[in-house]
Design a protein around this motif. Structure first.
Motif, PDB file in Angstrom:
ATOM      1  N   UNK A  22      47.784  20.073  20.158  1.00  0.00           N
ATOM      2  CA  UNK A  22      48.049  18.796  20.825  1.00  0.00           C
ATOM      3  C   UNK A  22      48.984  17.975  19.939  1.00  0.00           C
ATOM      4  N   UNK A  23      50.017  17.382  20.542  1.00  0.00           N
ATOM      5  CA  UNK A  23      51.003  16.654  19.754  1.00  0.00           C
ATOM      6  C   UNK A  23      51.670  15.582  20.590  1.00  0.00           C
ATOM      7  N   UNK A  24      52.295  14.660  19.864  1.00  0.00           N
ATOM      8  CA  UNK A  24      53.094  13.633  20.524  1.00  0.00           C
ATOM      9  C   UNK A  24      54.566  13.922  20.272  1.00  0.00           C
ATOM     10  N   UNK A  25      55.333  13.980  21.350  1.00  0.00           N
ATOM     11  CA  UNK A  25      56.788  14.131  21.274  1.00  0.00           C
ATOM     12  C   UNK A  25      57.380  12.884  21.919  1.00  0.00           C
ATOM     13  N   UNK A  26      57.927  11.998  21.099  1.00  0.00           N
ATOM     14  CA  UNK A  26      58.370  10.718  21.627  1.00  0.00           C
ATOM     15  C   UNK A  26      57.165   9.935  22.119  1.00  0.00           C
ATOM     16  N   UNK A  27      57.235   9.481  23.351  1.00  0.00           N
ATOM     17  CA  UNK A  27      56.124   8.694  23.911  1.00  0.00           C
ATOM     18  C   UNK A  27      55.162   9.547  24.731  1.00  0.00           C
ATOM     19  N   UNK A  28      55.399  10.836  24.820  1.00  0.00           N
ATOM     20  CA  UNK A  28      54.581  11.714  25.658  1.00  0.00           C
ATOM     21  C   UNK A  28      53.635  12.569  24.820  1.00  0.00           C
ATOM     22  N   UNK A  29      52.493  12.888  25.428  1.00  0.00           N
ATOM     23  CA  UNK A  29      51.508  13.772  24.796  1.00  0.00           C
ATOM     24  C   UNK A  29      51.576  15.136  25.486  1.00  0.00           C
ATOM     25  N   UNK A  30      51.622  16.176  24.685  1.00  0.00           N
ATOM     26  CA  UNK A  30      51.668  17.541  25.211  1.00  0.00           C
ATOM     27  C   UNK A  30      50.649  18.400  24.472  1.00  0.00           C
ATOM     28  N   UNK A  31      50.287  19.503  25.141  1.00  0.00           N
ATOM     29  CA  UNK A  31      49.438  20.512  24.510  1.00  0.00           C
ATOM     30  C   UNK A  31      50.108  21.872  24.683  1.00  0.00           C
ATOM     31  N   UNK A  32      50.361  22.533  23.550  1.00  0.00           N
ATOM     32  CA  UNK A  32      50.961  23.868  23.557  1.00  0.00           C
ATOM     33  C   UNK A  32      49.845  24.898  23.497  1.00  0.00           C
ATOM     34  N   UNK A  33      49.884  25.876  24.378  1.00  0.00           N
ATOM     35  CA  UNK A  33      48.869  26.927  24.416  1.00  0.00           C
ATOM     36  C   UNK A  33      49.559  28.275  24.219  1.00  0.00           C
ATOM     37  N   UNK A  34      49.021  29.075  23.280  1.00  0.00           N
ATOM     38  CA  UNK A  34      49.626  30.387  23.035  1.00  0.00           C
ATOM     39  C   UNK A  34      48.555  31.430  22.750  1.00  0.00           C
ATOM     40  N   UNK A  35      48.754  32.607  23.318  1.00  0.00           N
ATOM     41  CA  UNK A  35      47.828  33.722  23.128  1.00  0.00           C
ATOM     42  C   UNK A  35      47.938  34.244  21.696  1.00  0.00           C
ATOM     43  N   UNK A  36      46.776  34.448  21.050  1.00  0.00           N
ATOM     44  CA  UNK A  36      46.763  34.906  19.661  1.00  0.00           C
ATOM     45  C   UNK A  36      46.929  36.418  19.533  1.00  0.00           C
ATOM     46  N   UNK A  37      46.586  37.142  20.564  1.00  0.00           N
ATOM     47  CA  UNK A  37      46.561  38.602  20.465  1.00  0.00           C
ATOM     48  C   UNK A  37      47.784  39.263  21.083  1.00  0.00           C
ATOM     49  N   UNK A  38      48.567  38.495  21.847  1.00  0.00           N
ATOM     50  CA  UNK A  38      49.765  39.063  22.474  1.00  0.00           C
ATOM     51  C   UNK A  38      50.901  38.042  22.382  1.00  0.00           C
ATOM     52  N   UNK A  39      51.757  38.212  21.383  1.00  0.00           N
ATOM     53  CA  UNK A  39      52.835  37.237  21.166  1.00  0.00           C
ATOM     54  C   UNK A  39      53.969  37.372  22.171  1.00  0.00           C
ATOM     55  N   UNK A  40      53.898  38.374  23.061  1.00  0.00           N
ATOM     56  CA  UNK A  40      54.949  38.560  24.067  1.00  0.00           C
ATOM     57  C   UNK A  40      54.726  37.687  25.306  1.00  0.00           C
ATOM     58  N   UNK A  41      53.501  37.177  25.455  1.00  0.00           N
ATOM     59  CA  UNK A  41      53.193  36.370  26.636  1.00  0.00           C
ATOM     60  C   UNK A  41      53.896  35.022  26.542  1.00  0.00           C
ATOM     61  N   UNK A  42      54.179  34.451  27.695  1.00  0.00           N
ATOM     62  CA  UNK A  42      54.844  33.147  27.723  1.00  0.00           C
ATOM     63  C   UNK A  42      53.930  32.065  27.159  1.00  0.00           C
ATOM     64  N   UNK A  43      54.559  31.051  26.589  1.00  0.00           N
ATOM     65  CA  UNK A  43      53.834  29.897  26.058  1.00  0.00           C
ATOM     66  C   UNK A  43      53.666  28.881  27.182  1.00  0.00           C
ATOM     67  N   UNK A  44      52.473  28.294  27.251  1.00  0.00           N
ATOM     68  CA  UNK A  44      52.202  27.254  28.252  1.00  0.00           C
ATOM     69  C   UNK A  44      52.189  25.891  27.564  1.00  0.00           C
ATOM     70  N   UNK A  45      52.810  24.896  28.193  1.00  0.00           N
ATOM     71  CA  UNK A  45      52.778  23.531  27.661  1.00  0.00           C
ATOM     72  C   UNK A  45      52.305  22.593  28.771  1.00  0.00           C
ATOM     73  N   UNK A  46      51.198  21.879  28.473  1.00  0.00           N
ATOM     74  CA  UNK A  46      50.604  20.934  29.421  1.00  0.00           C
ATOM     75  C   UNK A  46      50.992  19.518  29.028  1.00  0.00           C
ATOM     76  N   UNK A  47      51.263  18.694  30.003  1.00  0.00           N
ATOM     77  CA  UNK A  47      51.641  17.299  29.742  1.00  0.00           C
ATOM     78  C   UNK A  47      50.385  16.420  29.697  1.00  0.00           C
ATOM     79  N   UNK A  48      49.475  16.759  28.768  1.00  0.00           N
ATOM     80  CA  UNK A  48      48.230  16.012  28.629  1.00  0.00           C
ATOM     81  C   UNK A  48      47.550  16.424  27.326  1.00  0.00           C
ATOM     82  N   UNK A  49      46.437  15.788  27.023  1.00  0.00           N
ATOM     83  CA  UNK A  49      45.674  16.149  25.832  1.00  0.00           C
ATOM     84  C   UNK A  49      44.922  17.455  26.068  1.00  0.00           C
ATOM     85  N   UNK A  50      44.401  18.022  24.983  1.00  0.00           N
ATOM     86  CA  UNK A  50      43.626  19.270  25.099  1.00  0.00           C
ATOM     87  C   UNK A  50      42.428  19.071  26.013  1.00  0.00           C
TER      88      UNK A  50
END
Length: 661
Positions: free
Chosen positions: A71-99
């Protein structure tokens, strides 16, 4: 609103047994703990969420972790980056909200880390750069070459200046110095960060590179054509054009002569046209006679077969009549007329039948009449055959005679022209070939002229682009001024740490790395001194971001700043330091370690005074005892393997013992 703001607020590992959280705050964040408790894994997980191609998971994390959330703040927006730990080839998901706000109703951005396979919503790098309000540009791979290929600048390139891991702290390979190509690109990234490589300059450099490449390609083609024309003893374009005009006149004259001969040949052949028509008629008649003769021969063959059949039937009737006369009564035993044996009634009834002599006589008379008729027809057909054969032979003779006449007349009338016409045709072919040859050379000559024009156009364009680039560079922030400011920050830091012999300290205009005592960073033999300098270099960039507007967030992650400073240092790093030099530098002085932390606190204080949000995340084994109380409020998590429960034993605090047997 603060530009390029990047603040982490929470990291969560989704595990098979439970979830594991690490909370962050603005300012200084310290992660403490013994070796192998998962401290560095926290920074590695953050790095992984920011697009690292892979991650080395500790045994406990690999056994229980599924994916991580940042979970992080980029400018004035809050986002949550989600990434699979066991398969680095899968796409990364980013949600426009807190965890904690993520639900199944949230639709994330789907992003990829590689341009080889772009996700539906694009690249993670582009997302991060755009959200941080950083321009997305292409930078030159080889800055000194006008025709250098351009490479897309990525968030990963900038992140190298935001994360100093334990491998790079104090390393001679800082910022890829052991890889010339990547180190060269990093210098371009450095220019981008400090705005003396802005978007417009980068675009101009790209245009110059493309135009230079095009000009070089044209020059290469011009060289090949020039060499070919020289070897071919090439005439100039004016000579070729003049020669082609003369050849064209000769060609027209030759073709006109051929046309005249063809007309004469046609007019002279009219004398034999009657013979040709007669010959045509005779051959048609010959073909008709052949058909009639063939049909007559077929009729004769058919009538002969029919006549033979009649004779066979007549023989049978004669035999039947003789049998009736020899054995008039078939009901009584009779003596055989041939062998004299007695033929009984059953035998007679089995082999012989009663015949009426009158009927046999009638049929015999009828057959004889048919034979006479068929014989008459055969005689008529044979006469026709003879007549057709005579006519056919007569026509053949006529055809032979007229053909001889026709051939002789044709030869006498046309032969005189054939040799002349063939000579003219041969001459015409040679002229046409010479015209094609000269035309090919003319095309090559014209192509050469076009290429020269294109080269001149490229040169004019390059001159204009270079002039505009020089104007932009002259208006851009001064490299000397920027490096001077960074050098002052570094000098102030090293003064504060109190290293010995603090002379010749500045940032190299060649490598953009520190120079200490007139020696490049990579040539410093003391690992402890390199640790202090490498940390100071990154803190100087951080300090610059607090005081001025640059293209980098006020964010920094440091892993194991006590490396080589008489702290626990992994054996694999010891080959890169000289113990005698470390002793000479008095690296073991605890004051140096203490002052490094005091300097961190001072930077956070500068950020606060400047009204800027910033974040520094430190991973270390312990803290300087003299200022431990000052730093305690900044400790966000502390691991103790032998804890009584007051502290987690590690990042994965419920991991069962691992059996390595």
């Amino acid at each position: 609103m603060q530009k390029h703001l990047l603040i982490l607020t929470k990291l969560r590992i989704i595990g098979s047994r439970k979830n594991y959280d690490v909370n962050f705050s603005t300012g200084l964040n310290i992660i403490l703990g013994d070796s192998d408790t998962g401290k560095s894994s926290i920074l590695e997980l953050i790095n992984y969420c920011f697009g690292a191609s892979s991650i080395n998971l500790c045994d406990e994390l690999e056994a229980t972790g599924k994916f991580c959330l940042l979970e992080l703040r980029l400018g004035s927006d809050i986002f949550t980056i989600k990434r699979d730990l066991l398969n680095n080839k899968l796409w990364i998901s980013i949600y426009n909200c807190t965890i904690d706000s993520i639900t199944t109703n949230h639709t994330p951005y789907l992003l990829s880390t590689s341009v080889q396979k772009i996700a539906p919503d694009g690249l993670l790098s582009d997302f991060m750069l755009s959200r941080l309000d950083l321009p997305i540009i292409n930078i030159k791979q080889a800055p000194t070459k006008d025709d250098s290929t351009m490479a897309r600048l990525s968030f990963r390139d900038i992140f190298k200046y935001l994360y100093l891991d334990q491998d790079d702290i104090g390393s001679k390979g800082l910022l890829d110095q052991k890889n010339f190509v990547i180190a060269l690109k990093n210098r371009q990234v450095f220019k981008y960060i400090f705005d003396f490589l802005d978007e417009e300059i980068s675009e101009l450099q790209g245009n110059i590179a493309e135009t230079t490449t095009a000009r070089n390609a044209f020059s290469q083609r011009l060289r090949i054509i020039t060499e070919f024309l020289a070897e071919a003893n090439f005439e100039n374009s004016k000579q070729i054009t003049s020669g082609m005009s003369i050849l064209q006149e000769k060609l027209e004259a030759s073709q006109s002569a051929i046309d005249d001969i063809s007309k004469k040949m046609h007019s002279n052949t009219e004398a034999v046209s009657d013979a040709r028509k007669t010959l045509f008629t005779l051959r048609n008649t010959e073909n008709s006679l052949r058909m009639l003769l063939q049909n007559t021969q077929k009729n004769i063959e058919r009538y002969v077969r029919l006549k033979n059949d009649y004779f066979q039937d007549l023989d049978k009737l004669v035999t039947a009549k003789k049998l009736v006369q020899a054995i008039p009564d078939l009901t009584a035993p009779t003596k055989c007329p041939i062998c004299s044996n007695i033929l009984s009634k059953p035998i007679l009834e089995s082999y012989f039948h009663n015949h009426d002599v009158e009927i046999i006589s009638f049929e015999t008379k009828s057959l004889k009449q048919k034979i006479r008729e068929i014989s008459s027809i055969l005689d008529s057909e044979r006469l026709k055959q003879q007549d057709f054969e005579v006519q056919l032979e007569t026509h053949k003779q006529s055809i032979r005679e007229i053909s001889v006449f026709f051939d002789e007349q044709t030869k006498n009338m046309i032969s005189p022209y054939i040799e002349e016409r063939d000579a003219l045709i041969s001459l015409t072919a040679k002229i046409q070939e010479e015209i094609r040859h000269k035309n090919d050379f003319l095309k090559i000559s014209n192509k050469k002229t076009m290429i020269i024009d294109q080269i001149e156009t490229c040169n004019a364009s390059l001159a204009s682009l270079q002039k505009k680039l020089e104007e932009l560079i002259s208006k851009a922030p001064s490299e000397e001024e920027i490096l001077g400011t960074l050098s002052n920050y570094l000098r102030r830091y090293l003064d504060f740490i109190s290293i010995s012999n603090r002379t010749g300290i500045h940032i190299s205009s060649k490598t953009y790395l520190p120079i200490i005592r007139g020696r490049d960073y990579v040539n410093l033999t003391s690992g402890g001194l390199r640790t202090i300098v490498s940390v100071g270099y990154f803190l100087s960039i951080f300090n610059y971001s607090l005081d001025k507007n640059v293209s980098i967030p006020s964010f920094l992650m440091l892993d194991s700043i006590g490396k080589y400073l008489s702290k626990t240092t992994k054996r694999k790093y010891m080959d890169e330091t000289d113990a005698r030099e470390d002793k000479k530098e008095n690296i073991s002085d605890p004051k140096k370690y203490e002052h490094m932390y005091k300097y961190l606190l001072a930077l956070i204080d500068i950020a606060t005074r400047n009204g800027k949000e910033s974040q520094i995340i430190i991973v270390d084994n312990d803290l300087p005892l003299t200022i431990e109380s000052e730093l305690s409020d900044h400790i966000i998590i502390e691991f103790h393997p032998d804890s009584d429960g007051s502290h987690p034993v590690g990042l994965i605090d419920d991991a069962p013992p691992i059996d390595y047997s």
